[in-house]
Write a protein that holds these residues in place. Structure first.
Motif: not given
Ligand code: 6PG
Length: 265
Positions: A57-58, A87, A157-159, A164, A216
């Motif tokens: 998204t970003p 990661r 973002g949010m999964g 988050t 989402k």
């Protein structure tokens, strides 16, 4: 701001929710708010500190920020870039949040390299990488003991599971209240992540969630309108102690919201 239906701008500046047409509209609104936060911080303190989010998204926002008018008119020379999570992979790995931001944004900008503070996902010992990043934050944000970092802006973002940063449901990092950066083992990926903790995020002047897509919708409704269940919905942990919390969501993600979405206290 074209196309935005401002709803949920809370009576107090702590929380607000803007429903936008689509991911590009989120990126456009996000770029405006990014620019506002940067200008405000630079005017106040002569620098701008921002923690970037990973994920898809970003990426649109980053691409936009690398183009005009943002590319030329933001105080990039005085900007310090951090990450909300990473990661545990090398910086040139396809899954690296650093690599995504570098390719979409950072390589196009005159930010001094010493002001780009990436998390060392390549470190074989994630605990050590987390401790080192925390030290780096404590240097960047000197304050009295027990304080928290005061980012000018944190992007999140949010999964679809309500996570988050790398604060995933029912993982150890969700419960961390003292440390600013931790290693977090995520069973669903059978992998370690490095992540800011909720206290480290909640010290920010502005936290900006970017959430798009109908996958989402259920999590967004649960996070904003359901009962408090932060262990299951870590995005509910994000409640800036003194700053602004703003959700930029698209219509698809907002499709299950009953109303304005309750301002998160
Ligand atoms: C990451 C992010 C993560 C992301 C969400 C949403 O490292 O992946 O920090 O928290 O923001 O998973 O990702 P999308 O924007 O790709 O849906």
């Amino acid at each position: 701001m074209m196309g935005a239906q401002r709803i949920g701008e809370a009576a107090r500046p702590a929380a607000g929710l803007a429903v936008l047409a689509d991911p590009m509209a989120i990126a456009e609104e996000g770029a405006e708010r990014f620019a506002g936060a940067a200008g405000e911080a630079f005017a106040r303190a002569g620098r701008f500190t921002v923690a970037l989010a990973g994920g898809a998204t970003p990426k649109l926002l980053y691409t936009l920020l690398a183009t005009e008018p943002y590319g030329r008119h933001l105080p990039w020379q005085e900007t310090h870039v951090f990450w909300g999570d990473e990661r545990c992979v090398p910086p040139d790995h396809p899954e690296s949040n650093y690599r995504m931001a570098h390719e979409a944004l950072l390589r196009h900008l005159p930010i001094p390299s010493e002001q780009i503070h990436r998390m060392c996902g390549e470190e074989p010992d994630p605990e050590r990488a987390a401790a080192e990043y925390e030290e780096r934050l404590r240097t960047a944000f000197p304050g009295q003991a027990g304080a928290v970092p005061r980012f000018d802006l944190v992007l999140l973002g949010m999964g679809a599971d309500g996570h988050t940063a790398s604060l995933f449901p029912h993982t150890e990092a969700v419960r961390e209240q003292q440390r600013w950066v931790v290693r977090n083992y995520v069973p669903k990926f059978q992998a370690d992540r490095l992540t800011l903790t909720a206290p480290a995020i909640n010290g920010a002047a502005t936290v900006l969630f970017l959430v798009a897509g109908d996958d989402k919708a259920a999590a967004l409704q649960a996070v904003l309108e359901g009962p408090a269940a932060p262990e299951r919905l870590p995005a509910q942990l994000i409640r800036p102690t003194a700053g602004r919390l703003v959700w930029l969501v698209d219509r698809a993600a907002a499709s299950r919201l009953a109303g304005k979405g309750r301002p998160l206290s």
